[in-house]
Design an enzyme around this catalytic site. Structure first.
Site, PDB file in Angstrom:
ATOM      1  N   SER A  64     -29.079  41.308 -15.122  1.00 57.68           N
ATOM      2  CA  SER A  64     -29.743  42.597 -14.966  1.00 57.68           C
ATOM      3  C   SER A  64     -29.091  43.401 -13.838  1.00 57.68           C
ATOM      4  O   SER A  64     -27.883  43.610 -13.839  1.00 57.68           O
ATOM      5  CB  SER A  64     -31.241  42.375 -14.733  1.00 57.68           C
ATOM      6  OG  SER A  64     -31.975  43.550 -14.942  1.00 57.68           O
TER       7      SER A  64
ATOM      8  N   ASP B 104     -32.840  41.039 -21.613  1.00 56.36           N
ATOM      9  CA  ASP B 104     -32.506  40.849 -20.202  1.00 56.36           C
ATOM     10  C   ASP B 104     -32.170  39.386 -19.868  1.00 56.36           C
ATOM     11  O   ASP B 104     -32.870  38.466 -20.288  1.00 56.36           O
ATOM     12  CB  ASP B 104     -33.699  41.289 -19.349  1.00 56.36           C
ATOM     13  CG  ASP B 104     -33.338  41.509 -17.901  1.00 56.36           C
ATOM     14  OD1 ASP B 104     -33.007  40.526 -17.221  1.00 56.36           O
ATOM     15  OD2 ASP B 104     -33.386  42.665 -17.449  1.00 56.36           O
TER      16      ASP B 104
END
Length: 349
Positions: free
Chosen positions: A56, A202
């Site tokens: 991320s 993610d």
């Protein structure tokens, strides 16, 4: 993996500067804190890097740093990080928070209403065209073709396969803008990113960040953890909102905590094992861990501000990160190449 370990592990020359690998945690806008930490590290000529692992926002910082270094060394890396986070902060022109004394953050009512309202809709409803300003920003600032060919560091970008839950770690020699966006794809905000027929979310769901590549694929024995999620909270959540925030946070760091626990336990076992030591045991005994202390950074405890990439807030986090990075350099940089500066067992086992 053992073959990779044997291939990677080479004795370091006696006069060689110790290299450091970085494990950068994700956390949305809180990644600006890591920007500050990296800025402090890049100012210090004693610190050299080998591998950088991130998910991320941690992956964004890793790739932007590597690309900037490729173009202009340390100063180029610092400028690239500044350009990226400054441009990101300009994409939210309105302010949804106030800052009081000591950089204390308070959300305006509009911010809470926006977060609550957005949480009622899927990305296909809120954003049917899958528009993502971050894609435009990354394409403008990162030459992925050049980075694939000439990355100055080993990069490990984590993303999660939606339908299997498996972690995939993308390397620098294959990296594309889609792979980087996959690592930062929050399913409540963005459409899943398709890569080679697989859908990804993610990387924080499966590794935040992945530490094992720094063990198996890097020769450096020192790993610096830059965490954005506090290891210990001051209080127990009471309201439903607090409980939801804490459970989401636990989910995003569970894999990392388990991985670090594994390192602590296997290292302890290898130190007491009566069996002849092989390359795996030697590598475990050589590993040294370090960590930037964020325990006193209250800004990182406000999980609801992770989605608010407002320029002044990012600048505040940057300044706080620089302070913590400078403190780590003053207190622990001398331990690199010598010994761990944290007790991994007490923190993670």
């Amino acid at each position: 993996m053992l073959k990779r370990l044997l291939r990677t592990h080479k004795p370091r020359a006696a006069n060689a500067e110790p290299r450091l690998s970085l494990a950068l945690q994700g956390g949305g806008a809180h990644g600006a804190f890591t920007w500050g930490v990296l800025d402090a590290l890049l100012e210090d000529p004693r610190i050299t890097f080998e591998g950088i692992s991130g998910s991320s926002a941690g992956a964004m910082n890793a790739v932007v740093l590597a690309h900037g270094w490729m173009q202009g060394g340390r100063d180029g890396a610092r400028q690239a990080l500044t350009d990226f986070w400054t441009a990101l902060g300009q994409q939210m022109p309105w302010n949804l928070m106030t800052q009081g004394e000591g950089d204390a953050i308070s959300l305006l009512p509009a911010a809470r209403m926006f977060a609550s309202w957005a949480g009622q809709f899927a990305p296909t409803q809120l954003n049917p065209l899958a528009l993502n300003p971050l894609r435009t920003l990354l394409k403008k600032q990162i030459d992925f073709e050049a980075l694939r060919a000439h990355s100055p560091f080993k990069l490990f970008v984590g993303a999660t396969q939606v339908n299997t839950g498996k972690l995939r770690v993308f390397r620098e020699n294959e990296l594309t803008v889609d792979m980087l966006l996959a690592s930062a794809c929050l399913p409540k905000i963005h459409h899943a990113v398709e890569i080679e027929g697989e859908l990804y979310w993610d990387g924080g769901f499966s590794a935040n960040p992945a530490v094992f590549p720094l063990f198996y694929d890097c020769a450096a024995c020192d790993v610096l953890l830059v965490l954005l999620s506090p290891l210990v909270h001051k209080g127990t959540p009471q309201t439903m909102e607090e409980i939801q925030i804490r459970t989401e946070e636990l989910g995003f760091k569970a894999h990392f905590m388990r991985e670090m626990q594994m390192f602590a336990r296997t290292t302890a076992f290898s130190n007491t094992s009566a069996v002849g030591a092989g390359p795996l045991e030697h590598r475990l005994r050589e590993m040294r861990f370090h960590m930037v202390d964020t325990s006193t950074t209250d800004s990182l405890r406000r999980a609801e501000t992770k989605m608010l990439a407002h320029g002044p807030f990012l600048e505040t986090l940057n300044k706080q990160g620089r302070v913590c990075g400078a403190q780590w350099l003053a207190q622990s940089a001398s331990a690199v190449g010598r010994h761990s500066s944290i007790d991994v067992t007490s923190l993670f086992a």
